[in-house]
Design a protein around this motif. Structure first.
Motif, short mmCIF file in Angstrom:
data_model
loop_
_atom_site.label_atom_id
_atom_site.label_comp_id
_atom_site.label_asym_id
_atom_site.label_seq_id
_atom_site.Cartn_x
_atom_site.Cartn_y
_atom_site.Cartn_z
N GLY A 174 0.80 -1.22 0.00
CA GLY A 174 0.00 0.00 0.00
C GLY A 174 0.83 1.27 0.00
O GLY A 174 2.05 1.25 0.13
N ASP A 175 0.16 2.41 -0.11
CA ASP A 175 0.81 3.72 -0.10
C ASP A 175 1.53 3.97 1.23
O ASP A 175 1.07 3.55 2.29
CB ASP A 175 -0.23 4.84 -0.29
CG ASP A 175 -0.88 4.84 -1.66
OD1 ASP A 175 -0.32 4.23 -2.59
OD2 ASP A 175 -1.96 5.46 -1.78
N GLY A 176 2.63 4.71 1.15
CA GLY A 176 3.30 5.19 2.35
C GLY A 176 3.92 4.13 3.23
O GLY A 176 3.92 4.26 4.44
N CYS A 177 4.47 3.09 2.63
CA CYS A 177 5.08 2.00 3.42
C CYS A 177 6.59 2.09 3.46
O CYS A 177 7.22 2.64 2.56
CB CYS A 177 4.70 0.64 2.81
SG CYS A 177 3.02 0.15 3.15
N VAL A 178 7.15 1.51 4.50
CA VAL A 178 8.59 1.31 4.62
C VAL A 178 8.81 -0.19 4.74
O VAL A 178 8.25 -0.83 5.63
CB VAL A 178 9.16 2.02 5.87
CG1 VAL A 178 10.62 1.65 6.07
CG2 VAL A 178 8.97 3.52 5.78
N VAL A 225 2.39 1.49 6.81
CA VAL A 225 3.03 0.68 7.85
C VAL A 225 4.51 0.47 7.55
O VAL A 225 4.97 0.66 6.43
CB VAL A 225 2.35 -0.69 8.03
CG1 VAL A 225 0.89 -0.52 8.41
CG2 VAL A 225 2.50 -1.56 6.80
N LYS A 226 5.22 0.06 8.59
CA LYS A 226 6.59 -0.40 8.48
C LYS A 226 6.56 -1.93 8.59
O LYS A 226 5.88 -2.46 9.46
CB LYS A 226 7.45 0.15 9.61
CG LYS A 226 7.52 1.65 9.67
CD LYS A 226 8.27 2.09 10.91
CE LYS A 226 8.18 3.58 11.11
NZ LYS A 226 8.80 4.00 12.38
N ALA A 227 7.30 -2.56 7.71
CA ALA A 227 7.35 -4.03 7.74
C ALA A 227 8.76 -4.47 7.42
O ALA A 227 9.44 -3.85 6.60
CB ALA A 227 6.36 -4.62 6.74
N TRP A 228 9.19 -5.53 8.10
CA TRP A 228 10.46 -6.14 7.74
C TRP A 228 10.56 -7.53 8.29
O TRP A 228 9.74 -7.97 9.08
CB TRP A 228 11.67 -5.30 8.15
CG TRP A 228 11.80 -4.88 9.57
CD1 TRP A 228 12.08 -5.64 10.66
CD2 TRP A 228 11.68 -3.54 10.05
NE1 TRP A 228 12.14 -4.88 11.79
CE2 TRP A 228 11.90 -3.57 11.44
CE3 TRP A 228 11.41 -2.32 9.46
CZ2 TRP A 228 11.88 -2.44 12.23
CZ3 TRP A 228 11.38 -1.19 10.24
CH2 TRP A 228 11.61 -1.26 11.60
N GLY A 229 11.59 -8.24 7.81
CA GLY A 229 11.82 -9.61 8.23
C GLY A 229 11.68 -10.58 7.09
O GLY A 229 11.39 -10.22 5.95
N THR A 230 11.90 -11.86 7.42
CA THR A 230 11.80 -12.94 6.44
C THR A 230 10.95 -14.05 7.03
O THR A 230 11.45 -14.78 7.88
CB THR A 230 13.20 -13.46 6.07
OG1 THR A 230 13.96 -12.37 5.54
CG2 THR A 230 13.13 -14.57 5.05
N PRO A 231 9.68 -14.12 6.68
CA PRO A 231 8.97 -13.21 5.78
C PRO A 231 8.66 -11.88 6.48
O PRO A 231 8.61 -11.81 7.71
CB PRO A 231 7.69 -13.97 5.44
CG PRO A 231 7.45 -14.85 6.61
CD PRO A 231 8.82 -15.22 7.14
N VAL A 243 4.34 -6.77 9.58
CA VAL A 243 4.11 -5.40 10.00
C VAL A 243 4.62 -5.25 11.43
O VAL A 243 4.28 -6.04 12.31
CB VAL A 243 2.62 -5.04 9.91
CG1 VAL A 243 2.35 -3.66 10.50
CG2 VAL A 243 2.14 -5.11 8.46
N ILE A 244 5.44 -4.21 11.66
CA ILE A 244 6.00 -3.98 13.00
C ILE A 244 5.63 -2.60 13.55
O ILE A 244 5.97 -2.29 14.68
CB ILE A 244 7.52 -4.17 13.01
CG1 ILE A 244 8.23 -3.27 11.99
CG2 ILE A 244 7.88 -5.61 12.72
CD1 ILE A 244 8.57 -1.93 12.50
#
Length: 193
Positions: free
Chosen positions: A153-157, A172-178, A181-182
């Motif tokens: 979506g718009d405005g994500c990191v 939202v901010k999301a990271w990792g494998t997989p 959202v954090i």
């Protein structure tokens, strides 16, 4: 240096040596100038291929730029003022849409197909494709891999070295494998007031 029948076909060894030396001198000059001005160096082709001209030639929107070291395949749409970094892969074989004002960092790989079933079936099953969509104002960190069928979506990191194999909602901010959202971005926090 081989010419393969191109514009240098039949050129003498002396002419080819002179051309090679001129290219080496150009590369050395570009390295010096870029290092002095930007404190970085680039692959040779990125010194001579204008990023904005390459983006225009690929049909990307106004103000978009893409390094020459980026591999672009298939149907790729890139929005206005989006920056695509070096050593990236944009696979549009299943359709890829990247929004406006995005930053696609170095080493990002975005896939819209895979050949898992093709390989397992000994080539009897076709590659699978599914489009990828990245909204406006997204930051995709270095070395992120985005798999086919994903919408961001718009405005994500999306944090560095993440593997995105499912949709990520806007803001939202999301990271990792997989990737998971954090947290929320400042944009989403400001809009919820």
């Amino acid at each position: 240096m081989t010419t393969n029948g191109g514009f240098l076909a039949g050129a003498s060894p002396e002419t080819l040596d002179a051309l090679l030396n001129a290219l080496r001198e150009l590369n050395a000059r570009q390295i010096r100038e870029t290092q002095q001005h930007w404190r970085r160096t680039l692959p040779f082709a990125d010194y001579i291929v204008d990023r904005w001209d390459k983006a225009k030639a690929l049909g990307f929107s106004e103000g978009a730029s893409v390094y020459d070291s980026c591999l672009v395949l298939g149907d790729v749409r890139v929005g206005e003022n989006t920056w695509v970094g070096p050593f990236t892969l944009l696979d549009g074989s299943g359709g890829l849409d990247i929004g406006n004002n995005c930053s696609i960092s170095a080493g990002v790989q975005i896939y819209t197909h895979d050949t898992v079933e093709w390989a397992l079936s000994n080539g009897r099953v076709s590659a699978e494709t599914a489009p990828v969509k990245i909204g406006d104002r997204c930051y995709i960190g270095p070395n992120v891999v985005i798999s086919k069928g994903v919408t961001i979506g718009d405005g994500c990191v999306i944090g560095a070295n993440s593997f995105v194999n499912r949709d990520i909602p806007g803001g939202v901010k999301a990271w990792g494998t997989p990737a998971r959202v954090i947290g929320i971005t400042c944009e989403k926090a400001d809009s919820s007031d």
